[in-house]
Design a protein around this motif. Structure first.
Motif, short mmCIF file in Angstrom:
data_model
loop_
_atom_site.label_atom_id
_atom_site.label_comp_id
_atom_site.label_asym_id
_atom_site.label_seq_id
_atom_site.Cartn_x
_atom_site.Cartn_y
_atom_site.Cartn_z
N ASP A 1 -7.23 66.66 36.54
CA ASP A 1 -7.11 67.98 37.17
C ASP A 1 -6.91 69.04 36.09
OD1 ASP A 1 -5.21 66.05 39.16
OD2 ASP A 1 -6.74 67.26 40.17
N LEU A 2 -7.44 70.23 36.36
CA LEU A 2 -7.10 71.42 35.60
C LEU A 2 -6.35 72.34 36.55
CD1 LEU A 2 -10.42 72.09 33.61
CD2 LEU A 2 -8.34 70.95 32.80
N ILE A 3 -5.07 72.58 36.27
CA ILE A 3 -4.21 73.32 37.20
C ILE A 3 -4.12 74.77 36.77
CG2 ILE A 3 -1.89 73.54 38.14
CD1 ILE A 3 -2.94 70.20 36.80
N ASP A 4 -4.67 75.67 37.60
CA ASP A 4 -4.55 77.11 37.34
C ASP A 4 -3.11 77.55 37.55
OD1 ASP A 4 -7.22 77.38 36.76
OD2 ASP A 4 -7.79 77.99 38.78
N LEU A 5 -2.55 78.24 36.56
CA LEU A 5 -1.17 78.69 36.65
C LEU A 5 -1.14 80.10 37.21
CD1 LEU A 5 0.04 77.16 33.28
CD2 LEU A 5 0.37 76.26 35.58
N GLY A 6 -1.39 80.19 38.51
CA GLY A 6 -1.43 81.46 39.21
C GLY A 6 -0.12 81.79 39.89
N ALA A 7 -0.22 82.63 40.92
CA ALA A 7 0.98 83.15 41.60
C ALA A 7 1.83 82.06 42.23
CB ALA A 7 0.55 84.16 42.67
N LYS A 8 1.23 80.92 42.54
CA LYS A 8 1.98 79.81 43.13
C LYS A 8 3.17 79.42 42.28
CE LYS A 8 1.44 74.90 44.28
NZ LYS A 8 0.50 73.75 44.34
N PHE A 9 3.05 79.59 40.97
CA PHE A 9 4.11 79.17 40.05
C PHE A 9 4.90 80.36 39.48
CE2 PHE A 9 0.67 76.01 39.82
CZ PHE A 9 1.37 74.90 40.28
N MET A 10 4.78 81.51 40.13
CA MET A 10 5.46 82.72 39.66
C MET A 10 6.89 82.75 40.19
SD MET A 10 4.09 86.65 39.81
CE MET A 10 3.95 86.64 41.60
N LYS A 11 7.81 82.45 39.30
CA LYS A 11 9.23 82.44 39.64
C LYS A 11 10.02 82.57 38.35
CE LYS A 11 12.75 79.45 41.77
NZ LYS A 11 13.01 78.11 42.38
N SER A 12 11.05 83.39 38.36
CA SER A 12 11.83 83.63 37.14
C SER A 12 12.60 82.37 36.73
CB SER A 12 12.83 84.77 37.34
OG SER A 12 12.14 85.99 37.52
N ASN A 13 12.65 82.14 35.42
CA ASN A 13 13.46 81.07 34.86
C ASN A 13 13.92 81.50 33.47
OD1 ASN A 13 11.30 80.46 33.01
ND2 ASN A 13 10.30 79.26 34.63
N GLU A 14 14.50 80.59 32.72
CA GLU A 14 15.05 80.97 31.42
C GLU A 14 13.98 81.46 30.44
OE1 GLU A 14 15.33 76.36 31.48
OE2 GLU A 14 15.10 78.02 32.89
N LEU A 15 12.73 81.06 30.62
CA LEU A 15 11.68 81.53 29.72
C LEU A 15 11.18 82.92 30.08
CD1 LEU A 15 9.58 78.29 29.04
CD2 LEU A 15 11.46 79.29 27.71
N SER A 16 11.51 83.40 31.26
CA SER A 16 11.17 84.78 31.62
C SER A 16 11.88 85.76 30.69
CB SER A 16 11.55 85.07 33.07
OG SER A 16 10.92 84.18 33.95
N LYS A 17 13.12 85.45 30.36
CA LYS A 17 13.89 86.28 29.44
C LYS A 17 13.27 86.27 28.05
CE LYS A 17 18.52 86.85 27.46
NZ LYS A 17 19.90 86.30 27.39
N VAL A 18 12.81 85.11 27.61
CA VAL A 18 12.16 84.99 26.30
C VAL A 18 10.90 85.85 26.27
CG1 VAL A 18 11.02 83.40 24.70
CG2 VAL A 18 13.10 82.69 25.92
N MET A 19 10.12 85.83 27.34
CA MET A 19 8.92 86.63 27.43
C MET A 19 9.22 88.12 27.36
SD MET A 19 7.14 84.37 30.44
CE MET A 19 5.98 85.65 30.92
N ASN A 20 10.29 88.54 28.05
CA ASN A 20 10.67 89.95 28.06
C ASN A 20 11.14 90.41 26.68
OD1 ASN A 20 10.13 90.24 30.80
ND2 ASN A 20 12.21 89.68 31.41
N GLU A 21 11.82 89.52 25.97
CA GLU A 21 12.29 89.88 24.64
C GLU A 21 11.12 90.12 23.68
OE1 GLU A 21 14.83 86.68 23.62
OE2 GLU A 21 16.58 87.47 24.71
N VAL A 22 10.06 89.30 23.84
CA VAL A 22 8.87 89.48 23.01
C VAL A 22 8.16 90.77 23.38
CG1 VAL A 22 6.60 88.53 22.44
CG2 VAL A 22 8.56 87.01 22.66
N ALA A 23 8.09 91.07 24.68
CA ALA A 23 7.39 92.27 25.14
C ALA A 23 8.08 93.53 24.65
CB ALA A 23 7.32 92.26 26.66
#
Length: 394
Positions: A370-392
């Motif tokens: 399978d190739l799993i598209d990482l779309g809205a189905k998996f959109m939920k905040s977690n500890e890596l959301s903070k890491v992403m915001n720090e980079v942005a």
């Protein structure tokens, strides 16, 4: 992509044609060609079977999840509408989706940067983003990273320091460290025991023009000779490849004496369907972290090949079509046309049977892809959301 799969099949057909035309003259009766045509459709019994209801006694369950060509992307990307990917969604998939047996997460390389030479005006940002990716990989439990040619874009010292900081398990059998201090931040391979299987994971690369002086590139055959040693007890070899599709296909066509999964990373095109030949499988997910690739495997530790259960329905249909054509040609009394057409059908049948469940007593490992598209189905905040915001915000 599918065209690549078709190209490989055409290559096999051409090879069989040369072989067959060299030993069988056109006027010969097709019955003289040595081939046992199955009495029944060998795929029919599996057309509606899933891995969950496939007989699994004595088989090991492995959930192999992999990425390639992430290119330094930490955020969702792609179309303005419905972008896919992002560190947090990649982690959410691993947490939300049930694992089929024990899970092994790998990265085939070119994860950290999107170019060989970084834009001087953006170096700090790009390195911070690469660091965030390795932090995210640590959280996701990635067990091995191939050293891709783009991963060296930030410089060797940067990659070494980040590997130590996040304890990143980099592998490469292609690269040899020439550091006079003996300092090595990567291994030629890593041996893992997952789901009662001994799995050896290695990395291969075609290198780059400006390879650092403390790294030496060796050829594929020499690299694999070290990896596939006589003393190895591995049941499965996973090759994280930065060689390119053409070289990956050459590996696919060879027999190394051990079941192998090749995960490509240098080409931009993904493979919607795996390419299978003998004991080898070739796969590749989409770039920029927009997909996870997944192989769910029921592994026979004495495997002599692979059977893609996920394509069983398609195989079933194709066999029925081939069988119907074969029967039509067989009814013709004589002539070179009949002989030629039957040989062609036999050639295609041999190729298709090579993708099948195998004859009685033949050991095959069974899998789905399978190739799993990482779309809205998996959109939920977690500890890596903070890491992403720090980079942005950098």
């Amino acid at each position: 992509m599918q065209s690549k799969v078709q190209s490989f099949k055409e290559h096999l057909r051409t090879r069989y044609l040369y072989l067959l035309t060299g030993v069988v003259f056109l006027g010969a009766c097709a019955s003289n060609v040595s081939f046992d045509w199955p009495e029944s459709n060998p795929f029919a019994a599996y057309a509606k079977t899933t891995l969950e209801d496939y007989p699994s006694s004595g088989l090991s369950k492995l959930d192999l999840v992999f990425s390639a060509n992430v290119f330094g992307e930490t955020d969702p990307c792609g179309c303005a509408s419905g972008p896919k990917g992002g560190l947090d969604r990649r982690l959410n998939f691993l947490r939300m989706e049930p694992s089929f047996g024990d899970r092994l997460v790998l990265d085939a390389g070119n994860a950290l940067f999107s170019s060989e030479n970084l834009d001087p005006a953006r170096v700090d940002f790009l390195k911070k983003r690469a660091s965030a990716l390795l932090q995210g990989a640590q959280t996701m439990g990635v067990r091995a990273f191939n050293v891709g040619y783009l991963d060296l874009g930030g410089g060797l010292d940067f990659l070494k320091s980040e590997a130590r900081k996040y304890k990143t398990p980099f592998v490469s059998a292609s690269l040899i460290s020439q550091d006079p201090t003996g300092d090595s931040w990567f291994s030629p391979y890593i041996d893992l025991q997952v789901s009662s299987m001994n799995i050896r994971v290695t990395g291969l690369t075609a290198g780059r023009k400006d390879l650092p002086a403390t790294l030496k590139l060796r050829g594929v055959d020499e690299a694999l000779k070290q990896v596939i040693s006589k003393g190895s007890s591995a049941n499965l070899l996973v090759v994280l490849s930065d060689l390119g599709r053409q070289e990956d296909e050459r590996l696919l066509a060879r027999d190394f004496g051990i079941p192998m999964v090749i995960i490509g990373s240098r080409d931009l095109s993904s493979l919607d369907r795996p390419m299978v030949h003998g004991k080898q499988i070739l796969v590749q997910p989409q770039f920029r972290g927009q997909q996870w690739g997944r192989l769910r495997i029921l592994a026979n530790l004495k495997s002599q090949g692979w059977f893609n259960l996920g394509q069983a329905a398609d195989f079933n249909k194709r066999w029925a079509e081939i069988n119907d054509k074969y029967n039509q040609y067989e009814k013709r009394k004589s002539g070179s046309e009949r002989s030629t057409e039957m040989r062609n059908q036999i050639m295609v049948a041999e190729e298709l049977l090579g993708q099948g469940p195998g004859a009685t007593g033949e050991n095959r490992s069974v899998f789905s892809y399978d190739l799993i598209d990482l779309g809205a189905k998996f959109m939920k905040s977690n500890e890596l959301s903070k890491v992403m915001n720090e980079v942005a915000d950098h």
